[in-house]
Design an enzyme around this catalytic site. Structure first.
Site, short mmCIF file in Angstrom:
data_model
loop_
_atom_site.label_atom_id
_atom_site.label_comp_id
_atom_site.label_asym_id
_atom_site.label_seq_id
_atom_site.Cartn_x
_atom_site.Cartn_y
_atom_site.Cartn_z
N ILE A 14 1.06 -1.45 -0.27
CA ILE A 14 -0.20 -0.22 -0.17
C ILE A 14 1.15 1.48 -0.07
CG2 ILE A 14 -1.54 1.33 1.39
CD1 ILE A 14 -2.95 -1.49 1.91
N ASP A 94 -0.12 -12.19 13.72
CA ASP A 94 -2.00 -13.08 13.88
C ASP A 94 -1.14 -14.57 14.28
OD1 ASP A 94 -2.33 -11.26 11.89
OD2 ASP A 94 -2.97 -13.14 10.43
N GLY A 149 -7.83 -14.09 15.33
CA GLY A 149 -6.64 -14.61 15.31
C GLY A 149 -5.99 -13.24 15.28
N TYR A 153 -3.40 -6.73 16.76
CA TYR A 153 -3.43 -6.00 15.15
C TYR A 153 -4.94 -5.59 15.48
CZ TYR A 153 -3.38 -5.24 9.60
OH TYR A 153 -4.38 -3.86 8.88
N GLY A 184 -9.76 -2.96 3.30
CA GLY A 184 -10.04 -4.15 3.49
C GLY A 184 -8.72 -5.22 3.53
N TYR A 185 -9.11 -5.91 2.93
CA TYR A 185 -8.19 -7.30 2.54
C TYR A 185 -7.59 -6.24 1.17
CZ TYR A 185 -9.01 -9.87 5.99
OH TYR A 185 -8.30 -10.70 7.52
N1 CAA Z 1 -14.61 -17.39 13.76
C1 CAA Z 1 -14.67 -18.42 14.52
N2 CAA Z 1 -13.69 -19.24 14.13
C2 CAA Z 1 -12.66 -19.69 13.55
C3 CAA Z 1 -12.57 -18.40 12.96
C4 CAA Z 1 -12.81 -17.13 13.02
N3 CAA Z 1 -13.20 -15.99 11.96
N4 CAA Z 1 -11.58 -18.98 11.87
C5 CAA Z 1 -10.88 -20.04 12.52
N5 CAA Z 1 -11.63 -20.39 13.44
C6 CAA Z 1 -11.96 -21.51 14.06
C7 CAA Z 1 -11.08 -23.52 12.95
O1 CAA Z 1 -11.90 -22.89 13.00
C8 CAA Z 1 -10.93 -23.82 13.65
O2 CAA Z 1 -11.17 -24.06 15.14
P1 CAA Z 1 -11.15 -26.22 15.38
O3 CAA Z 1 -10.00 -25.86 16.06
O4 CAA Z 1 -13.23 -26.15 16.05
O5 CAA Z 1 -11.50 -26.71 13.93
C9 CAA Z 1 -10.03 -23.10 15.51
O6 CAA Z 1 -10.91 -21.69 15.21
C10 CAA Z 1 -8.28 -22.62 14.75
O7 CAA Z 1 -7.89 -22.60 13.73
P2 CAA Z 1 -7.24 -22.21 12.85
O8 CAA Z 1 -7.22 -23.44 12.12
O9 CAA Z 1 -6.79 -21.26 11.51
O10 CAA Z 1 -6.02 -21.73 13.43
P3 CAA Z 1 -3.94 -21.84 12.98
O11 CAA Z 1 -3.75 -21.77 15.10
O12 CAA Z 1 -3.44 -22.69 12.59
O13 CAA Z 1 -5.00 -20.48 13.12
C11 CAA Z 1 -4.42 -17.60 12.75
C12 CAA Z 1 -4.92 -19.64 13.56
C13 CAA Z 1 -3.17 -17.77 12.01
C14 CAA Z 1 -4.97 -16.80 13.35
C15 CAA Z 1 -5.82 -18.01 11.12
O14 CAA Z 1 -6.64 -18.77 11.62
C16 CAA Z 1 -5.79 -17.13 9.99
O15 CAA Z 1 -4.89 -16.88 9.53
N6 CAA Z 1 -6.89 -16.42 10.24
C17 CAA Z 1 -6.51 -15.52 9.37
C18 CAA Z 1 -6.09 -13.70 10.17
C19 CAA Z 1 -6.60 -12.00 9.37
O16 CAA Z 1 -7.65 -11.92 8.53
N7 CAA Z 1 -5.51 -12.39 9.10
C20 CAA Z 1 -4.99 -10.84 8.18
C21 CAA Z 1 -3.56 -10.65 7.33
S1 CAA Z 1 -3.67 -9.43 6.32
C22 CAA Z 1 -3.81 -7.67 7.22
O17 CAA Z 1 -4.68 -7.73 8.50
C23 CAA Z 1 -4.39 -6.73 6.48
C24 CAA Z 1 -5.29 -6.89 6.65
O18 CAA Z 1 -5.54 -5.34 7.12
C25 CAA Z 1 -7.16 -6.85 6.51
#
Ligand code: CAA
Length: 246
Positions: A14, A94, A149, A153, A184-185
């Site tokens: 960005i 994250d 997660g 942030y 957003g993303y």
């Molecule tokens: N809501 C509710 N539950 C969720 C969920 C959500 N959004 N996402 C995942 N879960 C649940 C999963 O279903 C899983 O449940 P079970 O254990 O019952 O199967 C549990 O939470 C664990 O999920 P993960 O397998 O994803 O856990 P992980 O430890 O492997 O990963 C994480 C965790 C790294 C945070 C991953 O979930 C992730 O990457 N999440 C997205 C984070 C995100 O959006 N980051 C944005 C980066 S870019 C940015 O930030 C720029 C911007 O400004 C937009």
């Protein structure tokens, strides 16, 4: 005389688009880069085809309060003014809160939120004295809605919004506006680092069904710093394809 815009994190996805946009709009850009990353910054400068008249590379550790105070005071001496500050530098660490380490928390708060103090504080008084200035803070949809997660942030990005409203109240009488752009993303390396299946599931929730382009975010910044944005302050402009409406 060109207006001067300082952009932190300027060679990121960005930040790079904002730099190009403001150069095209006739600003001279002070592009900050992290300590020790001069060669990376120079490579970016060369690849973009900038000239010294358009962009000045400026080493700055945005997490270092004392260094920012000193370096930015020197910059003001050298350049005479900074008209626009874009606080764009940001990182992600994250992880679910149960697993989040103290360093993942602190690194994100330092880089994404404390940096806003460190960079804006040394420049704000001069803007007020001049009676003109623009501060733009690049937040995120996730600072508005909260994201699984991203407690660190989301906290930092929400903090930027509160900061901007408070500083807008202080700057208004001096002609200094303070606004937030909340992308957003967006198609940047930060988002591309996400697990592909997680990113796909997020894309499916975006009403426009696509990521933002960095250029779309940059155009919102350009609008807010232009004369057309002169009466807008303390506002948050979402650029999120409808992912969150509030
Ligand atoms: N809501 C509710 N539950 C969720 C969920 C959500 N959004 N996402 C995942 N879960 C649940 C999963 O279903 C899983 O449940 P079970 O254990 O019952 O199967 C549990 O939470 C664990 O999920 P993960 O397998 O994803 O856990 P992980 O430890 O492997 O990963 C994480 C965790 C790294 C945070 C991953 O979930 C992730 O990457 N999440 C997205 C984070 C995100 O959006 N980051 C944005 C980066 S870019 C940015 O930030 C720029 C911007 O400004 C937009």
């Amino acid at each position: 005389m060109k207006k001067l815009a300082l952009i932190t994190g300027s060679k990121g996805g960005i930040g790079s688009a904002i730099s190009s946009q403001l150069v095209n709009d006739g600003y001279r850009v002070i592009a900050t880069y992290f300590t020790g990353k001069h060669q990376c910054a120079q490579d970016w400068f060369n690849a973009k085809g900038f000239t010294d008249d358009q962009v000045r590379l400026f080493e700055l550790d945005v997490t270092n309060t004392e260094q920012c105070a000193q370096r930015l005071a020197e910059l003001l001496q050298e350049e005479g003014t900074v008209d626009v500050v874009v606080n764009n530098a940001g990182i992600t660490r994250d992880g679910t809160f149960k697993k989040m380490t103290a360093s993942a928390w602190k690194d994100v708060i330092e880089t994404n939120l404390n940096s806003v103090f460190n960079v804006t504080q040394p420049l704000f008084a001069a803007m007020c004295e001049k009676g003109d200035g623009r501060v733009i803070n690049i937040s995120s949809v996730n600072g508005i809605k909260g994201q699984f997660g991203q407690t660190n942030y989301s906290a930092a990005k929400a903090g930027m919004i509160g900061f901007s409203k408070a500083l807008a109240a202080e700057g208004a009488r001096s002609g200094v506006t303070v606004n937030v752009v909340a992308p957003g993303y967006t198609g940047t390396p930060m988002v591309e680092e996400m697990k592909p299946e997680v990113l796909e599931s997020i894309k499916a929730q975006i009403p426009m069904r696509r990521l933002a382009t960095p250029e779309e975010v940059a155009k919102s910044v350009a609008f807010l710093v232009s004369d057309a944005g002169a009466y807008i302050t303390g506002e948050t402009l979402s650029v999120n394809g409808g992912l969150h409406m509030h």
